[in-house]
Design an enzyme around this catalytic site. Structure first.
Site, short mmCIF file in Angstrom:
data_model
loop_
_atom_site.label_atom_id
_atom_site.label_comp_id
_atom_site.label_asym_id
_atom_site.label_seq_id
_atom_site.Cartn_x
_atom_site.Cartn_y
_atom_site.Cartn_z
CB THR A 1 12.53 -2.25 9.15
OG1 THR A 1 11.57 -2.46 8.12
CG2 THR A 1 13.48 -3.42 9.19
CG ASN B 1 3.70 0.06 1.15
OD1 ASN B 1 4.41 -0.79 1.69
ND2 ASN B 1 2.38 0.05 1.23
CB CYS C 1 -0.29 -3.91 -0.42
SG CYS C 1 0.46 -5.49 0.07
O1 RRO Z 1 0.59 -7.17 4.05
C1 RRO Z 1 1.56 -6.97 3.32
O2 RRO Z 1 2.13 -7.88 2.66
C2 RRO Z 1 2.12 -5.61 3.13
C3 RRO Z 1 1.36 -4.48 3.03
BR1 RRO Z 1 -0.48 -4.49 3.25
C4 RRO Z 1 1.97 -3.24 2.72
O3 RRO Z 1 1.35 -2.18 2.57
N1 RRO Z 1 3.32 -3.21 2.57
C5 RRO Z 1 4.06 -4.33 2.70
O4 RRO Z 1 5.29 -4.27 2.56
N2 RRO Z 1 3.46 -5.53 2.99
#
Ligand code: RRO
Length: 319
Positions: free
Chosen positions: A266, A192, A130
């Protein structure tokens, strides 16, 4: 001639097609995840679940940018104890569910994985990446030794297929993918979101309350595709592609780069839930026009680029 099939098997997990939602995009109530499945996905992935309930970051947490979106949700989730019931409800609906999860320490990652396995998830996706939280929670994926240690600790707690989701915001994704493989991962999810920023010129300040966020959508596709390419060269386990997949053509690019399955996020915001069927139809069209009968026949074929000279035209595949 054998019949064309989109079915895939990822480390024992059998799916009717290679498409899943990317974790977090659509919230995670059982009803929404059921709608994702009914719209044509092969399985669904939950929002990342942690040991305790978390509110996430204050608003604004999402902004549309050129060719994509920037989010800084900050891991909002109801906590693993609560989510156990949701998994059971989703399972009753007959939907294959992969539980995405995180922890604040190696022990927390292992504990959450244990609880999610016992709850009946079909597979787990360890979110090592994340971009929107402090180092210890999010960017553990920047360090190969950490990734191996956390993956191994989780491996000890579960026999379920274990995917490890990596970050593109690293210097050498190959070494980190190999570390996850050594730790016992069954598949690598690449990747990610990419860390970014958007600025409001009238307010003269960053738009997101968290200042930075994770960029997703078509804007990141070449970067994410490169990550899949590199990871596929580095590991023997399957790779799951994620990043800007919107059309059948995008899906085929990822498969040819080495992805055995795909996460779509998205594009659901921009095209609605019908996008799963549209992508599946695009994949089918390409397979029909190029003589493929299974996804596995196509995985990684672009790596053999020096030896092939095929006519790549896919008649009727306009997107
Ligand atoms: O919750 C988030 O801000 C988030 C997560 Br956990 C993730 O794995 N990837 C992202 O872009 N946002």
């Amino acid at each position: 001639m054998s019949k064309l099939s989109l079915a895939v098997e990822i480390s024992g997990l059998k799916l009717r097609n290679p498409l899943m939602n990317a974790a977090g995009v659509l919230g995670m109530t059982p009803d929404i995840l059921k709608r994702v499945y009914d719209s044509g996905a092969g399985a669904v992935i939950s929002k990342s679940i942690g040991p305790e309930p978390r509110r996430g970051h204050p608003n604004p947490t999402l902004v549309r940018v050129e060719c994509g979106a920037l989010n800084a949700m900050g891991l909002p989730n109801p906590g693993v104890e609560y989510f156990v019931e949701e998994i059971q409800e989703i399972k009753k609906m007959g939907v294959p569910i992969i539980a995405s999860f995180f922890g604040g320490s190696t022990q927390e990652f292992a504990d959450v994985a244990y609880k999610l396995s016992r709850a009946g998830a079909d597979a787990l996706e360890l979110n090592a990446s994340c971009p929107n939280v402090a180092e210890e929670l999010g960017m553990l994926a920047a360090d190969a030794a950490n990734v191996e240690k956390v993956t191994a600790a989780v491996r000890d707690e579960t026999k379920l297929p274990l995917f490890v989701k990596l970050s593109p915001n690293v210097t050498n994704i190959k070494s980190i993918a190999v570390a996850a493989e050594w730790g016992g991962a069954d598949a690598i999810t690449a990747v990610n979101t990419s860390k970014g920023i958007a600025i409001d010129i009238n307010l003269r300040r960053p738009i997101l309350a968290n200042v930075t966020g994770g960029l997703s959508g078509p804007a990141v596709k070449p970067v994410s595709l490169r990550c899949v390419w590199e990871v596929a060269q580095a590991v023997k386990i399957p790779v799951i592609g994620c990043g800007g997949i919107t059309t059948g053509r995008d899906a085929i690019e990822y498969i040819l780069a080495g992805a055995s399955a795909l996460e779509v996020g998205t594009a659901v915001m921009t095209h609605g839930l019908d996008v799963y069927k549209e992508i599946a139809d695009g994949i089918t069209c390409y397979m029909e026009n190029n003589g493929f009968t299974s996804i596995s026949e196509m995985v990684g074929l672009a790596h053999d680029y020096e030896n092939i000279g095929v006519d790549n035209a896919c008649l009727g595949m306009t997107k």
